[in-house]
Write a protein that holds these residues in place. Structure first.
Motif, PDB file in Angstrom:
ATOM      1  N   PHE A   1       0.996  -1.292  -0.015  1.00  0.00           N
ATOM      2  CA  PHE A   1      -0.015  -0.115   0.165  1.00  0.00           C
ATOM      3  C   PHE A   1       0.866   1.376  -0.006  1.00  0.00           C
ATOM      4  O   PHE A   1       0.369   2.242  -0.568  1.00  0.00           O
ATOM      5  CB  PHE A   1      -0.797   0.013   1.207  1.00  0.00           C
ATOM      6  CG  PHE A   1      -2.076  -0.865   0.992  1.00  0.00           C
ATOM      7  CD1 PHE A   1      -3.211  -0.857   0.259  1.00  0.00           C
ATOM      8  CD2 PHE A   1      -1.957  -2.197   1.686  1.00  0.00           C
ATOM      9  CE1 PHE A   1      -4.238  -1.641   0.145  1.00  0.00           C
ATOM     10  CE2 PHE A   1      -3.027  -2.936   1.431  1.00  0.00           C
ATOM     11  CZ  PHE A   1      -4.163  -2.715   0.655  1.00  0.00           C
ATOM     12  N   GLY A   2       2.036   1.141   0.776  1.00  0.00           N
ATOM     13  CA  GLY A   2       2.863   2.199   0.555  1.00  0.00           C
ATOM     14  C   GLY A   2       3.483   2.613  -0.997  1.00  0.00           C
ATOM     15  O   GLY A   2       3.134   3.664  -1.580  1.00  0.00           O
ATOM     16  N   SER A   3       3.645   1.349  -1.746  1.00  0.00           N
ATOM     17  CA  SER A   3       4.181   1.707  -3.263  1.00  0.00           C
ATOM     18  C   SER A   3       2.711   2.273  -3.926  1.00  0.00           C
ATOM     19  O   SER A   3       2.947   2.766  -4.912  1.00  0.00           O
ATOM     20  CB  SER A   3       4.509   0.615  -3.635  1.00  0.00           C
ATOM     21  OG  SER A   3       3.699  -0.562  -3.595  1.00  0.00           O
ATOM     22  N   THR A   4       1.632   1.806  -3.653  1.00  0.00           N
ATOM     23  CA  THR A   4       0.219   2.098  -4.360  1.00  0.00           C
ATOM     24  C   THR A   4       0.326   3.686  -4.089  1.00  0.00           C
ATOM     25  O   THR A   4      -0.295   4.437  -5.129  1.00  0.00           O
ATOM     26  CB  THR A   4      -1.042   1.207  -3.627  1.00  0.00           C
ATOM     27  OG1 THR A   4      -0.557   0.063  -3.597  1.00  0.00           O
ATOM     28  CG2 THR A   4      -2.002   1.964  -4.485  1.00  0.00           C
ATOM     29  N   TYR A   5       0.512   4.200  -2.936  1.00  0.00           N
ATOM     30  CA  TYR A   5       0.685   5.906  -2.912  1.00  0.00           C
ATOM     31  C   TYR A   5       1.886   6.447  -3.733  1.00  0.00           C
ATOM     32  O   TYR A   5       1.437   7.237  -4.392  1.00  0.00           O
ATOM     33  CB  TYR A   5       0.535   6.050  -1.598  1.00  0.00           C
ATOM     34  CG  TYR A   5       1.233   7.600  -1.275  1.00  0.00           C
ATOM     35  CD1 TYR A   5       0.345   8.599  -1.502  1.00  0.00           C
ATOM     36  CD2 TYR A   5       2.422   7.704  -0.802  1.00  0.00           C
ATOM     37  CE1 TYR A   5       0.650   9.814  -1.220  1.00  0.00           C
ATOM     38  CE2 TYR A   5       2.808   8.980  -0.735  1.00  0.00           C
ATOM     39  CZ  TYR A   5       1.963  10.104  -0.955  1.00  0.00           C
ATOM     40  OH  TYR A   5       2.447  11.487  -0.662  1.00  0.00           O
ATOM     41  N   LEU A   6       3.107   5.737  -3.489  1.00  0.00           N
ATOM     42  CA  LEU A   6       4.151   6.214  -4.199  1.00  0.00           C
ATOM     43  C   LEU A   6       4.264   6.399  -5.612  1.00  0.00           C
ATOM     44  O   LEU A   6       4.650   7.206  -6.199  1.00  0.00           O
ATOM     45  CB  LEU A   6       5.269   5.674  -3.472  1.00  0.00           C
ATOM     46  CG  LEU A   6       6.817   5.901  -3.777  1.00  0.00           C
ATOM     47  CD1 LEU A   6       6.931   7.425  -3.369  1.00  0.00           C
ATOM     48  CD2 LEU A   6       7.870   5.119  -3.481  1.00  0.00           C
ATOM     49  N   LEU A   7       3.915   5.142  -6.110  1.00  0.00           N
ATOM     50  CA  LEU A   7       4.279   5.330  -7.540  1.00  0.00           C
ATOM     51  C   LEU A   7       3.441   6.146  -8.454  1.00  0.00           C
ATOM     52  O   LEU A   7       4.119   6.932  -9.264  1.00  0.00           O
ATOM     53  CB  LEU A   7       3.727   3.838  -8.175  1.00  0.00           C
ATOM     54  CG  LEU A   7       4.690   2.575  -7.946  1.00  0.00           C
ATOM     55  CD1 LEU A   7       4.127   1.249  -8.348  1.00  0.00           C
ATOM     56  CD2 LEU A   7       6.078   2.775  -8.836  1.00  0.00           C
TER      57      LEU A   7
END
Length: 491
Positions: free
Chosen positions: A301-307
């Motif tokens: 979920f961190g990467s879902t925000y970051l990408l």
């Protein structure tokens, strides 16, 4: 004389629709889960536009995502109680109605606080819905069919986040950020129709819903909510430089966890139904799966925000361009899940999950080398690699962790592992935002146009390294999912 089954019961629906009924039931909850997952991920492409519209910093804007995650995390704990009290149909249809109202309310809101309120409502509904499919798969399908059912369900569900950002990016460019909220409306309407046609009124196991059963553990729910909020606000305060406030909130979160565990044990000893049945963690595979789920949720979920933020503000791509670039990865993910679902019936869970985590870590590591001059096909290839990794994890983790459980603990197990994954996810969204802002300040950069581009890209690269490290930690835990020969699931 045999008494006919009551209308709407599991037995009556099986009798009416025959052998195909379990697949119709799976389709029904799949549509609602698609709506809940779409509402979770699609808003990420609107964060830059919403930040500009309401004049917000990234830290405040990310609460559109974090608020949803907190609500989803906490409400997951209520699903077992709701299912036993009201049955599948009332619980599922009620959640879909709340999700529908949240989508319409968010799209019409004129104030940022109302947008947040709509997101929280959507999160509460999504949290109730998301544990239900795993319960249905483990109850309605034979062990040799569960992997296949999980794969087909997963393939359908990932179409929402695969197609959603692409369509969402176009809608943002054409009609503005408000249009994103209305995307869940058709799916919610379809899921309500399917619910009243195929979802039974009975509770898990085919028993009648018990409206006179144990009351909801409100005290445990409040403690869990307080602990989650203290954890996330503590992370935000830590980034803001207020060390005493951050330490106070993080300590309060730890105290809340201790109080929650003690209270759940007390309820269990008294013969009441706790919000989270701690007997689940006596099963070694479930305990290890929970650790993996928490760390995996943080990275995912961190990467879902970051990408999307990286592609739009780091690589200067438009929202529609970002959605188009992510579309091939979504298609590959759907195919991978279908294939791995069949493997999950035959291959060891720890091998499938470990393979997926290794590929996900490699994908994050390769993103470090993406720059303004990098060909777009390489960006697409790295995203596809990460989605292949997800395809190995998604159908395998829940089944591997929950198969050893006693039947009476299945709904509790689905709720608990979902709670821990989403708790990690809620922390991951905050952690990525905080870590990125910290590294930007260290490098003397910002996300505004015309800022120091090399410094900004360095900050993004270091944030991707952090996600790579988290996947490595999850990989260590995933290897512990292996089952010693000749031993049962319990420790």
């Amino acid at each position: 004389m045999t008494t006919p089954p009551s209308p709407g019961s599991l037995a009556a629906l099986r009798e009416r629709h025959g052998e195909r009924y379990r697949w119709l039931l799976l389709l029904s909850v799949m549509v609602g889960t698609m709506a809940s997952i779409m509402s979770s991920t699609i808003v990420n492409v609107t964060i830059p536009d919403m930040s500009h519209y309401f004049t917000l910093g990234q830290e405040r804007a990310q609460w559109v995502t974090s608020g949803f995650m907190v609500a989803t995390t906490v409400s997951m704990l209520t699903t077992p109680w709701l299912l036993s009290r009201y049955g599948y149909r009332r619980t599922y249809a009620g959640a879909m109605l709340v999700l529908l109202l949240g989508g319409v309310g968010g799209g019409l809101a004129q104030d940022y606080s109302l947008v947040l309120a709509a997101r929280v409502a959507e999160g509460l509904a999504a949290g109730v819905v998301q544990p239900i499919p795993a319960v249905i798969i483990l109850y309605a399908f034979q062990p040799h069919e569960q992997g296949r059912a999980s794969g087909i369900f997963g393939m359908g569900v990932v179409l929402a986040p695969a197609i959603g950002p692409s369509v969402g990016g176009l809608l943002v460019d054409w009609f503005g950020w408000r249009s994103i909220f209305f995307m869940v409306v058709p799916l919610c309407i379809a899921s309500l129709w399917l619910a009243y046609k195929f979802v039974p009124v009975t509770a898990p196991g085919g028993v009648a819903a018990n409206r006179q059963g144990d009351p909801l553990d409100w005290r445990g729910l409040l403690i869990g909510t307080a602990g989650t909020l203290c954890l996330l606000n503590g992370l935000v305060a830590l980034h803001g430089g207020s060390v005493p406030e951050a330490l106070g909130l993080l300590c309060a979160s730890a105290v809340a966890v201790a109080c929650f565990v003690a209270w759940q044990r007390r309820l269990l000893q008294r013969g009441h139904k706790p919000l989270m049945d701690l007997r689940l963690f006596q099963y070694r595979q479930f305990a290890m799966g929970s650790v993996v789920a928490f760390i995996y949720g943080t990275a995912l979920f961190g990467s879902t925000y970051l990408l999307p933020v990286f592609m739009q503000l780091g690589l200067q791509l438009s929202a529609s361009h970002v959605g188009t670039l992510m579309l091939p990865a979504g298609g590959v993910l759907a195919v991978t899940i279908a294939v791995v679902g069949r493997l999950a019936d035959r291959q060891p869970t720890h091998m499938l999950v470990s393979t997926g985590l290794a590929l996900l870590a490699l994908s994050f590591g390769l993103m470090v080398f993406v720059g303004l001059e990098t060909p777009l096909w390489m960006l697409v290839a790295f995203a596809i690699l990460g989605r292949i990794g997800l395809g190995f994890i998604l159908p395998s983790l829940n089944l591997g962790a929950m198969r050893p459980l006693d039947k009476s603990l299945i709904s509790q197990g689905s709720s608990a592992i979902g709670f821990l994954r989403m708790l990690g996810g809620a922390a991951g969204v905050s952690l990525c935002g905080i870590f990125l802002e910290w590294r930007l300040s260290v490098h003397g950069a910002s996300l505004s146009a015309g800022a120091n581009e090399p410094a900004r890209m360095a900050a993004f690269a270091e944030t991707f390294w952090m996600l790579t490290f988290l996947c490595g930690l999850a990989l260590l835990a995933a290897w512990q999912l292996r089952q010693p020969e000749g031993k049962g699931g319990r420790s």
